[in-house]
Design an enzyme around this catalytic site. Structure first.
Site, mmCIF file in Angstrom:
data_model
loop_
_atom_site.group_PDB
_atom_site.id
_atom_site.type_symbol
_atom_site.label_atom_id
_atom_site.label_comp_id
_atom_site.label_asym_id
_atom_site.label_seq_id
_atom_site.Cartn_x
_atom_site.Cartn_y
_atom_site.Cartn_z
ATOM 1 N N CYS A 286 -9.035 -41.919 3.956
ATOM 2 C CA CYS A 286 -9.097 -40.469 3.918
ATOM 3 C C CYS A 286 -7.747 -39.912 4.372
ATOM 4 C CB CYS A 286 -10.176 -39.852 4.803
ATOM 5 S SG CYS A 286 -11.837 -40.349 4.339
ATOM 6 N N ARG B 69 -4.684 -42.856 0.293
ATOM 7 C CA ARG B 69 -5.616 -43.074 1.405
ATOM 8 C C ARG B 69 -7.077 -42.955 0.964
ATOM 9 N NH1 ARG B 69 -2.768 -42.603 6.201
ATOM 10 N NH2 ARG B 69 -4.697 -42.347 7.364
ATOM 11 N N TRP C 238 -12.017 -41.381 1.118
ATOM 12 C CA TRP C 238 -12.445 -42.746 0.824
ATOM 13 C C TRP C 238 -13.791 -42.890 1.522
ATOM 14 C CZ3 TRP C 238 -13.671 -47.373 3.301
ATOM 15 C CH2 TRP C 238 -13.612 -48.530 2.510
ATOM 16 N N ASN D 113 -10.597 -37.392 9.164
ATOM 17 C CA ASN D 113 -10.301 -38.793 8.818
ATOM 18 C C ASN D 113 -10.717 -39.652 10.006
ATOM 19 O OD1 ASN D 113 -7.207 -40.671 8.947
ATOM 20 N ND2 ASN D 113 -9.134 -41.278 8.042
ATOM 21 N N GLY D 114 -11.546 -40.669 9.751
ATOM 22 C CA GLY D 114 -11.980 -41.544 10.838
ATOM 23 C C GLY D 114 -13.478 -41.739 10.768
ATOM 24 N N GLU E 61 -0.155 -64.201 -2.479
ATOM 25 C CA GLU E 61 0.144 -62.785 -2.695
ATOM 26 C C GLU E 61 0.085 -62.453 -4.195
ATOM 27 O OE1 GLU E 61 0.235 -60.203 -1.113
ATOM 28 O OE2 GLU E 61 1.444 -58.801 -2.284
ATOM 29 N N LYS F 85 -2.383 -59.565 -5.631
ATOM 30 C CA LYS F 85 -1.894 -58.414 -6.411
ATOM 31 C C LYS F 85 -2.586 -58.373 -7.761
ATOM 32 C CE LYS F 85 -0.220 -56.739 -4.220
ATOM 33 N NZ LYS F 85 0.240 -56.480 -2.899
ATOM 34 N N GLU G 27 -6.231 -57.306 -7.500
ATOM 35 C CA GLU G 27 -6.321 -55.945 -6.975
ATOM 36 C C GLU G 27 -6.145 -54.893 -8.074
ATOM 37 O OE1 GLU G 27 -3.201 -55.609 -4.096
ATOM 38 O OE2 GLU G 27 -4.143 -53.934 -3.069
ATOM 39 N N HIS H 152 -8.360 -81.081 -4.702
ATOM 40 C CA HIS H 152 -9.435 -81.292 -3.724
ATOM 41 C C HIS H 152 -10.605 -80.334 -3.946
ATOM 42 C CE1 HIS H 152 -7.028 -84.174 -1.543
ATOM 43 N NE2 HIS H 152 -6.020 -83.327 -1.584
ATOM 44 N N LYS I 129 -5.141 -47.513 0.740
ATOM 45 C CA LYS I 129 -3.974 -48.206 1.281
ATOM 46 C C LYS I 129 -4.062 -48.426 2.779
ATOM 47 C CE LYS I 129 0.944 -48.443 0.642
ATOM 48 N NZ LYS I 129 0.823 -49.682 -0.135
HETATM 49 C C1 F6R Z 1 -2.640 -55.180 -0.824
HETATM 50 C C2 F6R Z 1 -2.554 -54.315 0.349
HETATM 51 C C3 F6R Z 1 -3.459 -54.593 1.492
HETATM 52 C C4 F6R Z 1 -2.718 -54.356 2.821
HETATM 53 C C5 F6R Z 1 -3.666 -54.523 4.010
HETATM 54 C C6 F6R Z 1 -2.945 -54.361 5.324
HETATM 55 O O1 F6R Z 1 -1.743 -54.799 -1.816
HETATM 56 O O2 F6R Z 1 -1.798 -53.385 0.372
HETATM 57 O O3 F6R Z 1 -3.959 -55.886 1.443
HETATM 58 O O4 F6R Z 1 -1.669 -55.270 2.910
HETATM 59 O O5 F6R Z 1 -4.687 -53.579 3.923
HETATM 60 O O6 F6R Z 1 -2.308 -53.130 5.425
HETATM 61 P P1 F6R Z 1 -1.196 -52.874 6.493
HETATM 62 O O7 F6R Z 1 -0.009 -53.685 6.138
HETATM 63 O O8 F6R Z 1 -0.921 -51.403 6.418
HETATM 64 O O9 F6R Z 1 -1.744 -53.290 7.826
#
Ligand code: F6R
Length: 605
Positions: free
Chosen positions: A2, A27, A74, A100-101, A480, A484, A487, A503, A600
């Site tokens: 949010c 957010r 969110w 937010n929270g 990673e 990505k 995602e 394995h 995010k």
């Molecule tokens: C993936 C992504 C998330 C963040 C995770 C941690 O692309 O962005 O997996 O890496 O939510 O976020 P931070 O780095 O802000 O703690």
């Protein structure tokens, strides 16, 4: 999750609020809404959907006002419906609130307020707040006192902004969720994050937990947790309005992939001295490393993968280092002691799981040094020290440039730690590594300009699943790459240590499961062997490796990176994989910057 925004000033708030919400959509984007004070009271416009849909509605309704609040959601409590969209109001429309929270005691408060005759129209925890403010306004002559009393009833985490009918001001409070004040002559802004108002001002004040703020068109007052008026020192952030726009790119993600050369240059600037084989991290006081016996890195998601990379650098230098998923750390019985250096790695500095791990570390007497992108973030403020990755704002939900800057920051930090700890030694090839790191921004530009990822993506659309394998320092890149890919394409993707394929996961490999092989770094040869084991079972092998690397001839398709230091090859391979994910998602017509169900900044545990 949010995003909230508030504005008070001479200019009309409506455009400012909506533009700001668009910058906060990373957010959350389940619903959006604004409330503004105008002549006839508080006008609220809100609905399920993203900010562009609210913009249309407001433009049709043509509301205006110089004081207002806004929210992009969110969902946590209740599905993304019009009713659950913020702002939430009292049934009298006297008070409107964005939040937010999480309000943890919302059920008890709701019961109390319902008994008092207040009617609820949403499933949200937030809706208790406007009713509480209204309730205390009946007992208090000053709204600020009523607002403070309402806030004192709340348990959990919150950044809140409220409007009260016929009062041309915003009341706001924070505890555990971010809230930044922006100051621009006689215009004032409050937001969950700076991009929301960066086009108006770079002068900010990071508010403290317990602060209550009152914004008026010509004044911003801050009160501390005891209700005393306080001055908080401000700073001018080193971000530009262009950093938060898409520019000529179709998506923030593509812009951020392309901008990695410049963001990484900022990460490195002034910190490497290849001639003397030295790393300078000016913000880290070396004394903090006195008595450190071992290192724990705690992180989530992409940051966890960066932490894996950092841990490998540390162990190679003789430092005892382990990586933990931040969500698992707090309840783990005593792995942390006073001799432990705990490094929370978090782009946002606001991830609830990572903050919880940081707090556990602090409680157990560990030394804490956070690696983050956001200077005034909670992680930066709660850790003993911080090292900033200086990547600039990242708007795309999928982390790209911040991963690259995190990895490089951790490479530098690992060598700084190794130089200070008695039983550790910096890498023998440190001068060569530092010289190669200085070249990485140029190499990233080369990769981005010459990548054949878009052509490759068009062949990748019809498969069942996608595997990514790597070994040693290319393993975090494989993990990673898979994260990505899943995602933003919504396709099934998994990353493995290449040696682990046989394995178990090999049972999944068929002609319908392409395997991306990270043929970079010191252990490429073995990964090539593992990839061939998959190829024998019918899988298409997409190698990523140096120009003339041995993997080229063994691959069905090959994405090239410049032939540089083995550690740096991994960073460049990651850029190729970012482009593969981006172009595949684009051809599948996915919502690239705002993937479904994701936000995010994950501020709930
Ligand atoms: C993936 C992504 C998330 C963040 C995770 C941690 O692309 O962005 O997996 O890496 O939510 O976020 P931070 O780095 O802000 O703690």
């Amino acid at each position: 999750m949010c995003g909230i925004i508030a504005h008070a000033g001479a200019d009309d708030a409506v455009g400012t609020l909506i533009d700001g919400l668009e910058r906060l959509e990373y957010r959350g984007y389940d619903s959006a809404g604004i409330a503004v004070q105008n002549g006839s009271g508080i006008a609220v416009h809100k609905r399920a959907g993203d900010v562009s849909e609210v913009r249309e509605e407001i433009q049709t309704a043509a509301s205006s006002g110089d004081v207002g609040i806004g929210h992009t959601r969110w969902s946590t409590h209740g599905p993304p419906t019009d009713e659950n969209a913020h702002p939430h109001t009292t049934d009298t429309d006297n008070v409107a609130v964005v939040h937010n929270g999480i309000i943890e005691n919302h059920a008890e408060l709701r019961e109390f307020l319902a008994d008092e005759g207040y009617e609820f129209t949403s499933d949200t925890d937030t809706e208790v707040i406007p009713h509480l403010v209204e309730h205390f306004r009946k007992e208090e002559s000053e709204t600020i006192v009523a607002f403070r009393r309402a806030v004192e009833e709340l348990e959990g985490s919150y950044a809140i902004a409220a409007l009260v009918r016929d009062e041309g001001r915003v009341y706001a409070a924070r505890a555990g969720s971010p809230l930044v004040l922006g100051l621009d002559d006689d215009q004032y802004y409050l937001a969950s994050d700076i991009p929301a108002f960066i086009e108006h001002t770079r002068d900010v004040v990071y508010l403290e937990d317990g602060d209550v703020v009152v914004l008026e068109p010509n004044e911003a007052q801050i009160f501390d947790e005891n209700g005393l008026s306080v001055e908080r020192s401000g700073e001018c952030v080193d971000w530009n309005p262009e950093d938060v726009g898409k520019g000529a790119f179709d998506h923030y993600m593509l812009k951020e992939i392309h901008n990695q050369s410049s963001s990484l240059s900022k990460t490195i600037r002034g910190r490497v001295d290849p001639d003397n084989g030295r790393v300078a991290l000016e913000e880290l006081d070396a004394e903090i490393l006195d008595g450190v016996e071992n290192v724990h890195l705690v992180a989530c998601g992409t940051s966890y993968h960066a932490a894996l990379f950092g841990a490998r650098m540390l162990t190679d230098a003789g430092v005892r280092a382990r990586v933990f998923r931040a969500s698992e750390y707090a309840k783990m019985a005593g792995p942390t002691t006073e001799g432990t250096l705990v490094i929370p790695v978090t782009q946002s500095g606001e991830t609830a799981d990572t903050l919880s791990a940081l707090r556990t570390a602090t409680e157990r007497g560990a030394t804490t040094v956070t690696v983050t992108n956001v200077v005034g973030s909670t992680a930066a403020r709660e850790a003993d020290e911080s090292v900033f990755i200086r990547a600039g704002p990242e708007i795309g939900v999928a982390a790209t440039k911040t991963f690259t800057s995190q990895v490089v920051t951790l490479i530098l930090l690992s060598q700084k730690i190794a130089a200070e700890l008695p039983n550790a030694t910096t890498r023998e090839d440190l001068p060569e590594l530092l010289a190669a790191l200085e070249q990485v921004p140029t190499h990233i530009d080369q990769v981005v300009e010459t990548s054949r990822a878009a052509d490759l993506a068009s062949r990748l659309l019809e498969y069942d699943a996608y595997f990514f394998i790597g070994r040693g320092m290319s393993r975090p890149v494989a993990l990673e790459g898979a994260l990505k890919f899943k995602e933003i394409t919504y396709e099934h993707a998994e990353g493995f240590a290449s040696g682990q394929l046989k394995h178990g996961p090999l049972a999944l490999v068929t002609s319908q499961t392409p395997v991306f092989g990270l043929f970079t770094g010191d252990e490429a040869e073995k990964t090539i062997t593992n990839a061939k084991e998959a190829q024998t079972r019918g899988a298409e092998i997409i190698g990523i490796g140096p120009e003339n690397g041995p993997g080229a001839a063994e691959s069905d398709a090959y994405l090239r990176v410049p032939d540089t230091h083995p550690v740096c090859q991994n960073l460049l391979a990651n850029v190729q994989l970012q482009l593969v994910s981006y172009h595949t998602a684009k051809q599948l017509d996915r919502s690239i910057d705002k993937p479904r169900n994701l936000a995010k900044s994950v501020t709930v545990q």
